[in-house]
Design a protein around this motif. Structure first.
Motif, PDB file in Angstrom:
ATOM      1  N   SER A 128      13.331  -3.087   7.963  1.00 36.49           N
ATOM      2  CA  SER A 128      14.222  -2.116   8.125  1.00 36.49           C
ATOM      3  C   SER A 128      13.533  -1.234   9.150  1.00 36.49           C
ATOM      4  N   TRP A 129      12.214  -1.175   9.276  1.00 34.82           N
ATOM      5  CA  TRP A 129      11.538   0.165   9.807  1.00 34.82           C
ATOM      6  C   TRP A 129      11.552  -0.096  11.989  1.00 34.82           C
ATOM      7  N   SER A 130      10.334  -1.390  11.533  1.00 35.20           N
ATOM      8  CA  SER A 130       9.943  -1.255  12.508  1.00 35.20           C
ATOM      9  C   SER A 130      10.911  -3.241  13.719  1.00 35.20           C
ATOM     10  N   GLN A 131      10.837  -2.484  15.224  1.00 36.20           N
ATOM     11  CA  GLN A 131      10.858  -3.375  16.683  1.00 36.20           C
ATOM     12  C   GLN A 131       9.953  -4.509  16.028  1.00 36.20           C
ATOM     13  N   GLU A 132       8.797  -3.893  16.098  1.00 37.56           N
ATOM     14  CA  GLU A 132       7.356  -4.931  16.325  1.00 37.56           C
ATOM     15  C   GLU A 132       6.275  -3.761  16.215  1.00 37.56           C
ATOM     16  N   TYR A 133       4.820  -4.034  15.690  1.00 38.19           N
ATOM     17  CA  TYR A 133       3.371  -3.934  15.478  1.00 38.19           C
ATOM     18  C   TYR A 133       2.301  -4.881  15.980  1.00 38.19           C
ATOM     19  N   TRP A 134       1.498  -3.895  16.527  1.00 37.99           N
ATOM     20  CA  TRP A 134       0.410  -4.856  16.683  1.00 37.99           C
ATOM     21  C   TRP A 134      -0.764  -3.946  15.468  1.00 37.99           C
ATOM     22  N   ALA A 135      -2.100  -4.822  15.576  1.00 36.70           N
ATOM     23  CA  ALA A 135      -3.022  -4.388  15.195  1.00 36.70           C
ATOM     24  C   ALA A 135      -4.716  -5.193  15.460  1.00 36.70           C
TER      25      ALA A 135
ATOM     26  N   TRP B  21      -7.423  -2.769   0.588  1.00 41.02           N
ATOM     27  CA  TRP B  21      -6.305  -2.603   1.145  1.00 41.02           C
ATOM     28  C   TRP B  21      -5.148  -3.568   1.928  1.00 41.02           C
ATOM     29  N   ARG B  22      -5.788  -4.062   2.276  1.00 41.16           N
ATOM     30  CA  ARG B  22      -4.439  -5.374   2.624  1.00 41.16           C
ATOM     31  C   ARG B  22      -3.712  -6.107   2.500  1.00 41.16           C
ATOM     32  N   THR B  23      -4.041  -6.725   0.791  1.00 39.04           N
ATOM     33  CA  THR B  23      -3.841  -7.077   0.573  1.00 39.04           C
ATOM     34  C   THR B  23      -3.174  -6.684  -1.078  1.00 39.04           C
ATOM     35  N   HIS B  24      -3.566  -5.575  -1.266  1.00 39.97           N
ATOM     36  CA  HIS B  24      -3.023  -3.978  -2.201  1.00 39.97           C
ATOM     37  C   HIS B  24      -1.164  -4.555  -2.333  1.00 39.97           C
ATOM     38  N   PRO B  25      -0.268  -4.791  -3.519  1.00 36.80           N
ATOM     39  CA  PRO B  25       0.166  -5.527  -3.638  1.00 36.80           C
ATOM     40  C   PRO B  25       1.639  -4.366  -3.208  1.00 36.80           C
ATOM     41  N   GLU B  26       1.006  -2.660  -3.283  1.00 37.63           N
ATOM     42  CA  GLU B  26       1.848  -2.415  -2.928  1.00 37.63           C
ATOM     43  C   GLU B  26       2.135  -1.686  -1.058  1.00 37.63           C
ATOM     44  N   HIS B  27       0.764  -2.471  -0.596  1.00 43.01           N
ATOM     45  CA  HIS B  27       0.954  -2.330   0.863  1.00 43.01           C
ATOM     46  C   HIS B  27       1.733  -3.136   1.486  1.00 43.01           C
ATOM     47  N   LEU B  28       1.354  -4.765   0.473  1.00 43.28           N
ATOM     48  CA  LEU B  28       2.204  -5.205   0.668  1.00 43.28           C
ATOM     49  C   LEU B  28       3.311  -4.922   1.108  1.00 43.28           C
ATOM     50  N   ASP B  29       4.567  -5.317   0.028  1.00 44.52           N
ATOM     51  CA  ASP B  29       5.586  -4.833  -0.076  1.00 44.52           C
ATOM     52  C   ASP B  29       6.229  -3.537   0.489  1.00 44.52           C
ATOM     53  N   THR B  30       5.384  -2.852   1.098  1.00 37.30           N
ATOM     54  CA  THR B  30       5.817  -2.047   2.532  1.00 37.30           C
ATOM     55  C   THR B  30       5.503  -2.225   3.699  1.00 37.30           C
ATOM     56  N   GLN B  31       4.963  -3.151   3.410  1.00 32.90           N
ATOM     57  CA  GLN B  31       4.427  -3.848   5.268  1.00 32.90           C
ATOM     58  C   GLN B  31       5.903  -4.826   5.029  1.00 32.90           C
ATOM     59  N   ALA B  32       6.438  -5.662   3.974  1.00 34.03           N
ATOM     60  CA  ALA B  32       8.007  -6.529   4.517  1.00 34.03           C
ATOM     61  C   ALA B  32       8.534  -5.757   4.547  1.00 34.03           C
ATOM     62  N   LYS B  33       9.454  -4.559   3.852  1.00 33.33           N
ATOM     63  CA  LYS B  33      10.083  -3.084   3.977  1.00 33.33           C
ATOM     64  C   LYS B  33      10.196  -2.923   5.267  1.00 33.33           C
ATOM     65  N   ASP B  34       9.016  -2.560   6.293  1.00 41.27           N
ATOM     66  CA  ASP B  34       9.133  -2.446   7.206  1.00 41.27           C
ATOM     67  C   ASP B  34       9.381  -3.437   8.337  1.00 41.27           C
ATOM     68  N   ARG B  35       8.521  -4.515   8.151  1.00 42.39           N
ATOM     69  CA  ARG B  35       8.871  -5.610   9.187  1.00 42.39           C
ATOM     70  C   ARG B  35      10.912  -5.901   8.942  1.00 42.39           C
TER      71      ARG B  35
END
Length: 121
Positions: free
Chosen positions: A80-87, A64-78
């Motif tokens: 455009s959408w998130s101020q910060e996040y934690w995991a 899941w962590r390395t799925h290409p579409e997930h990685l693309d969405t994480q980049a978009k999140d950073r």
């Protein structure tokens, strides 16, 4: 079992509709990952949302962590959408459940799958 806790703070200028579409797609995608167990989100009284995701193994989480579409969405999140996040990623040391009907059980997978907002495909 691997448990992932995730939370974040949205940017004030976030495009809510775009984020909603991406979030729905990520829920659909994670459900297709072999070893995905469950996904639930909770909102506290102060508005903080906490996501709890469960996987059978580190290998499943890594898929899941390395799925290409997930990685693309994480980049978009950073960008455009998130101020910060934690995991936080944790490995289950012990799990058990007691019910009046069956007593103790040491496998909670069925419980988590049954209560998941996103069902494994």
């Amino acid at each position: 079992m691997i448990v992932v806790l995730f939370s974040g703070v949205d940017r004030p200028d976030m495009n809510v509709e775009e984020y909603g579409r991406a979030s729905a797609r990520m829920r659909e995608l994670v459900a297709s990952i072999p070893g995905f167990i469950s996904f639930n989100s909770y909102t506290s009284e102060d508005g903080e949302e906490l996501v709890v995701a469960r996987f059978d193994s580190l290998d499943a989480l890594e898929a899941w962590r390395t799925h290409p579409e997930h990685l693309d969405t994480q980049a978009k999140d950073r960008s455009s959408w998130s101020q910060e996040y934690w995991a936080q990623v944790s490995s289950t040391v012990r799990e058990y459940r007691w019910t009046r009907e069956i007593g103790y059980s040491s496998d909670l997978r069925d419980k988590f799958v049954a209560g998941s907002e996103v069902r494994p495909s």
